[in-house]
Design a protein around this motif. Structure first.
Motif, PDB file in Angstrom:
ATOM      1  N   LYS A   1      42.973 113.779  46.680  1.00  0.00           N
ATOM      2  CA  LYS A   1      42.865 112.636  47.593  1.00  0.00           C
ATOM      3  C   LYS A   1      42.270 111.432  46.890  1.00  0.00           C
ATOM      4  N   PRO A   2      42.726 110.240  47.262  1.00  0.00           N
ATOM      5  CA  PRO A   2      42.135 109.042  46.668  1.00  0.00           C
ATOM      6  C   PRO A   2      40.738 108.787  47.239  1.00  0.00           C
ATOM      7  N   THR A   3      39.901 108.171  46.425  1.00  0.00           N
ATOM      8  CA  THR A   3      38.563 107.760  46.840  1.00  0.00           C
ATOM      9  C   THR A   3      38.318 106.380  46.242  1.00  0.00           C
ATOM     10  N   PHE A   4      37.228 105.753  46.640  1.00  0.00           N
ATOM     11  CA  PHE A   4      36.897 104.456  46.051  1.00  0.00           C
ATOM     12  C   PHE A   4      36.705 104.579  44.541  1.00  0.00           C
ATOM     13  N   THR A   5      35.986 105.586  44.104  1.00  0.00           N
ATOM     14  CA  THR A   5      35.737 105.769  42.668  1.00  0.00           C
ATOM     15  C   THR A   5      37.040 105.950  41.907  1.00  0.00           C
ATOM     16  N   ARG A   6      37.950 106.711  42.458  1.00  0.00           N
ATOM     17  CA  ARG A   6      39.239 106.925  41.801  1.00  0.00           C
ATOM     18  C   ARG A   6      40.057 105.635  41.773  1.00  0.00           C
ATOM     19  N   ALA A   7      39.997 104.861  42.837  1.00  0.00           N
ATOM     20  CA  ALA A   7      40.689 103.565  42.858  1.00  0.00           C
ATOM     21  C   ALA A   7      40.105 102.640  41.793  1.00  0.00           C
ATOM     22  N   ALA A   8      38.786 102.655  41.647  1.00  0.00           N
ATOM     23  CA  ALA A   8      38.126 101.818  40.642  1.00  0.00           C
ATOM     24  C   ALA A   8      38.534 102.238  39.231  1.00  0.00           C
ATOM     25  N   ILE A   9      38.620 103.535  38.993  1.00  0.00           N
ATOM     26  CA  ILE A   9      39.040 104.034  37.678  1.00  0.00           C
ATOM     27  C   ILE A   9      40.459 103.557  37.366  1.00  0.00           C
ATOM     28  N   MET A  10      41.352 103.674  38.324  1.00  0.00           N
ATOM     29  CA  MET A  10      42.733 103.266  38.092  1.00  0.00           C
ATOM     30  C   MET A  10      42.858 101.746  37.977  1.00  0.00           C
ATOM     31  N   SER A  11      42.004 101.017  38.667  1.00  0.00           N
ATOM     32  CA  SER A  11      42.064  99.557  38.577  1.00  0.00           C
ATOM     33  C   SER A  11      41.780  99.085  37.156  1.00  0.00           C
ATOM     34  N   GLU A  12      40.966  99.825  36.431  1.00  0.00           N
ATOM     35  CA  GLU A  12      40.648  99.455  35.054  1.00  0.00           C
ATOM     36  C   GLU A  12      41.893  99.450  34.174  1.00  0.00           C
ATOM     37  N   GLU A  13      42.840 100.345  34.458  1.00  0.00           N
ATOM     38  CA  GLU A  13      44.087 100.362  33.693  1.00  0.00           C
ATOM     39  C   GLU A  13      44.910  99.106  33.975  1.00  0.00           C
ATOM     40  N   PHE A  14      44.975  98.701  35.239  1.00  0.00           N
ATOM     41  CA  PHE A  14      45.719  97.484  35.583  1.00  0.00           C
ATOM     42  C   PHE A  14      45.090  96.256  34.929  1.00  0.00           C
ATOM     43  N   VAL A  15      43.771  96.187  34.943  1.00  0.00           N
ATOM     44  CA  VAL A  15      43.062  95.046  34.366  1.00  0.00           C
ATOM     45  C   VAL A  15      43.243  95.018  32.855  1.00  0.00           C
ATOM     46  N   SER A  16      43.043  96.139  32.200  1.00  0.00           N
ATOM     47  CA  SER A  16      43.185  96.202  30.741  1.00  0.00           C
ATOM     48  C   SER A  16      44.551  95.726  30.281  1.00  0.00           C
ATOM     49  N   SER A  17      45.577  96.122  31.021  1.00  0.00           N
ATOM     50  CA  SER A  17      46.936  95.757  30.621  1.00  0.00           C
ATOM     51  C   SER A  17      47.193  94.254  30.695  1.00  0.00           C
ATOM     52  N   ARG A  18      46.368  93.527  31.416  1.00  0.00           N
ATOM     53  CA  ARG A  18      46.524  92.072  31.540  1.00  0.00           C
ATOM     54  C   ARG A  18      45.802  91.297  30.435  1.00  0.00           C
ATOM     55  N   MET A  19      44.997  91.982  29.652  1.00  0.00           N
ATOM     56  CA  MET A  19      44.202  91.308  28.631  1.00  0.00           C
ATOM     57  C   MET A  19      44.951  91.245  27.300  1.00  0.00           C
ATOM     58  N   LYS A  20      44.576  90.276  26.474  1.00  0.00           N
ATOM     59  CA  LYS A  20      45.218  90.056  25.174  1.00  0.00           C
ATOM     60  C   LYS A  20      45.029  91.263  24.253  1.00  0.00           C
ATOM     61  N   TYR A  21      43.851  91.879  24.290  1.00  0.00           N
ATOM     62  CA  TYR A  21      43.537  93.046  23.465  1.00  0.00           C
ATOM     63  C   TYR A  21      43.124  94.203  24.383  1.00  0.00           C
ATOM     64  N   PRO A  22      44.083  94.873  25.019  1.00  0.00           N
ATOM     65  CA  PRO A  22      43.747  95.880  26.038  1.00  0.00           C
ATOM     66  C   PRO A  22      42.903  97.042  25.527  1.00  0.00           C
ATOM     67  N   ALA A  23      43.066  97.429  24.296  1.00  0.00           N
ATOM     68  CA  ALA A  23      42.320  98.575  23.773  1.00  0.00           C
ATOM     69  C   ALA A  23      40.838  98.265  23.574  1.00  0.00           C
ATOM     70  N   GLU A  24      40.477  96.989  23.553  1.00  0.00           N
ATOM     71  CA  GLU A  24      39.096  96.599  23.293  1.00  0.00           C
ATOM     72  C   GLU A  24      38.334  96.168  24.549  1.00  0.00           C
ATOM     73  N   VAL A  25      38.927  96.355  25.710  1.00  0.00           N
ATOM     74  CA  VAL A  25      38.252  96.011  26.961  1.00  0.00           C
ATOM     75  C   VAL A  25      37.154  97.036  27.234  1.00  0.00           C
ATOM     76  N   GLU A  26      35.969  96.538  27.598  1.00  0.00           N
ATOM     77  CA  GLU A  26      34.831  97.416  27.902  1.00  0.00           C
ATOM     78  C   GLU A  26      34.309  97.097  29.296  1.00  0.00           C
ATOM     79  N   PHE A  27      34.389  98.078  30.190  1.00  0.00           N
ATOM     80  CA  PHE A  27      33.916  97.914  31.563  1.00  0.00           C
ATOM     81  C   PHE A  27      32.455  98.314  31.640  1.00  0.00           C
TER      82      PHE A  27
END
Length: 123
Positions: free
Chosen positions: A23-49
């Motif tokens: 089941k989805p939870t807020f924490t799981r949504a937050a974890i997956m959101s990091e993938e969407f955000v990273s993919s929008r950055m110029k250097y996705p592998a170097e993003v640090e949350f």
């Protein structure tokens, strides 16, 4: 007879646990959101949350997530950002990015105040 009953209870518990675990939870949504955000950055592998995830469930299977992170900007200089995203869980395994989408993602460079807004993962 007791062994058989015990095994049936264990099997039922395992099935219920595995269903609950998907089941989805807020924490799981937050974890997956990091993938969407990273993919929008110029250097996705170097993003640090920073790990301080804020937000809440807004309705069934929908979540607002806010979080700070650092990433290199277009000039290769590390900068601080904050993002806000409205995550939507579709169905299936919560850990599969294809089972999530969003209808608004705002990424703001804290030092300049410049915001980039995205309406879906495909735009």
């Amino acid at each position: 007879m007791k062994k058989c009953l015990f095994l049936m209870v264990c099997l039922a518990s395992l099935i219920l646990y595995s269903c609950e675990d998907n089941k989805p939870t807020f924490t799981r949504a937050a974890i997956m959101s990091e993938e969407f955000v990273s993919s929008r950055m110029k250097y996705p592998a170097e993003v640090e949350f920073d790990g301080d995830r804020r937000g809440a469930e807004t309705s069934s299977n929908e979540y607002n997530v806010f979080q700070k992170f650092t990433a290199k900007n277009a000039f290769g200089v590390k900068s601080s950002y904050v993002y806000k995203i409205h995550m939507i869980y579709k169905t299936g395994d919560w850990a599969d990015i294809n089972n999530w989408t969003y209808d608004e993602l705002t990424i703001e460079d804290i030092s300049t105040g410049k915001q980039n807004v995205y309406r879906s993962p495909s735009d």
